[in-house]
Design an enzyme around this catalytic site. Structure first.
Site, PDB file in Angstrom:
ATOM      1  N   HIS A  91       0.834  -1.200   0.000  1.00  0.00           N
ATOM      2  CA  HIS A  91       0.000   0.000   0.000  1.00  0.00           C
ATOM      3  C   HIS A  91       0.871   1.253   0.000  1.00  0.00           C
ATOM      4  O   HIS A  91       1.883   1.310   0.698  1.00  0.00           O
ATOM      5  CB  HIS A  91      -0.907   0.016   1.225  1.00  0.00           C
ATOM      6  CG  HIS A  91      -2.050  -0.941   1.134  1.00  0.00           C
ATOM      7  ND1 HIS A  91      -3.124  -0.900   1.984  1.00  0.00           N
ATOM      8  CD2 HIS A  91      -2.294  -1.956   0.273  1.00  0.00           C
ATOM      9  CE1 HIS A  91      -3.988  -1.854   1.669  1.00  0.00           C
ATOM     10  NE2 HIS A  91      -3.485  -2.518   0.638  1.00  0.00           N
ATOM     11  N   TYR A 124      -9.885   4.640   7.394  1.00  0.00           N
ATOM     12  CA  TYR A 124     -10.090   4.961   8.797  1.00  0.00           C
ATOM     13  C   TYR A 124     -11.209   5.990   8.863  1.00  0.00           C
ATOM     14  O   TYR A 124     -11.042   7.119   8.392  1.00  0.00           O
ATOM     15  CB  TYR A 124      -8.821   5.538   9.419  1.00  0.00           C
ATOM     16  CG  TYR A 124      -7.699   4.534   9.612  1.00  0.00           C
ATOM     17  CD1 TYR A 124      -7.471   3.965  10.859  1.00  0.00           C
ATOM     18  CD2 TYR A 124      -6.852   4.175   8.564  1.00  0.00           C
ATOM     19  CE1 TYR A 124      -6.442   3.058  11.063  1.00  0.00           C
ATOM     20  CE2 TYR A 124      -5.824   3.258   8.749  1.00  0.00           C
ATOM     21  CZ  TYR A 124      -5.625   2.710  10.001  1.00  0.00           C
ATOM     22  OH  TYR A 124      -4.610   1.813  10.192  1.00  0.00           O
ATOM     23  N   PRO A 173      -4.778  -0.918  18.703  1.00  0.00           N
ATOM     24  CA  PRO A 173      -4.470  -1.345  17.339  1.00  0.00           C
ATOM     25  C   PRO A 173      -4.633  -0.278  16.266  1.00  0.00           C
ATOM     26  O   PRO A 173      -4.301  -0.521  15.113  1.00  0.00           O
ATOM     27  CB  PRO A 173      -5.454  -2.496  17.108  1.00  0.00           C
ATOM     28  CG  PRO A 173      -6.596  -2.210  18.021  1.00  0.00           C
ATOM     29  CD  PRO A 173      -5.997  -1.559  19.230  1.00  0.00           C
ATOM     30  N   LYS A 208       0.766  -0.958  15.279  1.00  0.00           N
ATOM     31  CA  LYS A 208       2.155  -0.991  15.749  1.00  0.00           C
ATOM     32  C   LYS A 208       2.538  -2.246  16.534  1.00  0.00           C
ATOM     33  O   LYS A 208       3.729  -2.499  16.747  1.00  0.00           O
ATOM     34  CB  LYS A 208       2.442   0.240  16.622  1.00  0.00           C
ATOM     35  CG  LYS A 208       2.388   1.545  15.864  1.00  0.00           C
ATOM     36  CD  LYS A 208       3.411   1.562  14.752  1.00  0.00           C
ATOM     37  CE  LYS A 208       3.186   2.686  13.775  1.00  0.00           C
ATOM     38  NZ  LYS A 208       3.884   2.471  12.503  1.00  0.00           N
ATOM     39  N   TYR A 218       3.304   6.200  10.605  1.00  0.00           N
ATOM     40  CA  TYR A 218       2.516   5.043  10.167  1.00  0.00           C
ATOM     41  C   TYR A 218       3.377   4.022   9.428  1.00  0.00           C
ATOM     42  O   TYR A 218       3.270   2.824   9.667  1.00  0.00           O
ATOM     43  CB  TYR A 218       1.368   5.508   9.286  1.00  0.00           C
ATOM     44  CG  TYR A 218       0.317   4.442   9.033  1.00  0.00           C
ATOM     45  CD1 TYR A 218      -0.710   4.239   9.938  1.00  0.00           C
ATOM     46  CD2 TYR A 218       0.358   3.651   7.891  1.00  0.00           C
ATOM     47  CE1 TYR A 218      -1.670   3.260   9.734  1.00  0.00           C
ATOM     48  CE2 TYR A 218      -0.601   2.668   7.673  1.00  0.00           C
ATOM     49  CZ  TYR A 218      -1.608   2.480   8.598  1.00  0.00           C
ATOM     50  OH  TYR A 218      -2.554   1.514   8.377  1.00  0.00           O
TER      51      TYR A 218
END
Length: 386
Positions: free
Chosen positions: A72, A195, A287, A291, A379
């Protein structure tokens, strides 16, 4: 019985550590309380930082990852009926990869067994002596003692390793919500993770493969799964992902569901005598920032380097610095995970002022290159320490 490094826990952290040690000529024994089938089937995280994929590839267990992993280059924040893409690779030059933890475990188990590795399934550690560097465990109704030079505690939050460290200082944050996670046999409705922040609660659209979707809903910590039949789950997901342009969510059979509590936890230090903690045995993250698995890989990569130095030269410099080096990265990941969680979830106790602040923050991240870059940098994962 004796080995150089006894590894308690046969999840990805313990298995990867055993594999990395084997490549350095260091012997280890992995003690796993569950059977092989259970270990290879338990559902966990699936978003890998580039540093994690680099470690797997460089150590020779990345063949299936490269063939089946989904790379991604961005993610999507969705709020206020609109989608906002964060171009991860454009902002950082790095990527993330979707590849389920279950598949990593399968790859590592197969490789360790092919290399003659000693993995003892259904071997439950019951006591660790950090001073003597030994592990007492039960297998097949009998009790054994495994003597070693060092013990690596990779047995998760509920294992015996952390309680064996006296005088630990712990830091905890409980969140007023949980995740209802489902696996569904339906092609993902998105090419990149979504998200979503919504007045009804957070939602996440992830994926496991081109044919399997992984989705999450924010729910109460004491949520009753029986109150969530398939139709209610799909209707709630559709409502929280809805956009003004009419985006549609694909639906299909739900094959697995579970409620996961949200908490942050850190134990310091991560070493006592001959015992070293790694992964969930030492720290837990919510979550939202993806990580947990990546921190575990970072821990055991640094621990493998430290053991390699010790056995090659006799120096314990890296072993002595292990806890401090890990904790610097752990606290950065803890903050990012906390930040993502509070940015995206609906706090049931928040007033209108707090909700407006949250919306302003979302608008800023979606419109500011500097804010988006900060999100992207954390991220995709900070580079491992040299």
């Amino acid at each position: 019985m004796r080995t150089q490094v006894a590894i308690v826990g046969g999840g990805p952290a313990g298995l990867l550590l055993s594999h990395l040690l084997h490549r350095q000529g260091i012997a280890s024994v992995v003690l796993e309380s569950r059977d092989r089938e259970y270990v290879e089937q338990r559902q966990r995280a699936g978003m890998l930082e580039q540093g994690t994929t680099d470690v797997l590839r460089d150590s020779g267990v990345g063949e299936r990852l490269d063939r089946e992993g989904l790379v991604h280059h961005g993610l999507e924040l969705r709020f206020g009926g609109a989608a906002h893409r964060i171009p991860l690779t454009e902002l950082t030059g790095r990527t993330v990869t979707v590849y389920a933890q279950t598949e990593i475990v399968k790859d590592l188990v197969a490789r360790r067994l092919a290399d003659g590795g000693d993995i003892r399934f259904e071997a439950r550690a019951v006591e660790i002596d950090p001073a003597a560097a030994s592990v007492t465990y039960r297998q097949g109704g009998r009790t054994f003692t495994l003597d070693c030079d060092y013990v690596a505690g990779c047995d998760g939050f509920h294992g015996v390793s952390r309680p064996a460290v006296p005088g630990l200082r712990t830091f905890t944050r409980e969140y007023p919500f949980a995740w209802l996670g489902v696996l569904a046999d339906v092609p993902p409705s998105t090419d990149e993770l979504i998200y979503a922040n919504h007045d009804r609660g957070f939602a996440l659209h992830s994926l496991r493969s081109p044919k399997v979707s992984r989705l999450y809903l924010q729910v109460a910590p004491d949520e009753d799964l029986a109150a969530w039949p398939d139709e209610r789950i799909w209707s709630e997901l559709a409502a929280r992902f809805a956009t003004d342009d009419g985006w549609e969510l694909r639906r299909g059979p739900i094959t697995d569901r579970a409620v996961t509590p949200m908490r942050s936890f850190v134990a310091e230090p991560m070493r006592h005598g001959g015992l070293f903690l790694a992964g969930d045995a030492a720290h837990i993250v919510p979550p939202t920032g993806a990580k947990g698995l990546n921190l575990a890989v970072s821990d055991v990569t640094m621990l493998a380097r430290a053991f390699a130095e010790r056995y090659a030269s006799g120096s314990e410099t890296l072993l002595d610095g292990y806890s401090a080096a890990c904790l610097r990265r752990v606290w950065r990941a803890e903050h990012f995970s906390y930040w993502m969680t509070t940015l995206l979830h609906t706090d049931p106790a928040a007033d209108d002022f707090a909700r407006r602040l949250q919306r302003s923050h979302l608008d800023y991240v979606a419109s500011s290159a500097a804010a988006a870059t900060s999100l992207a940098e954390n991220y995709v994962g900070l580079p491992l320490a040299p």
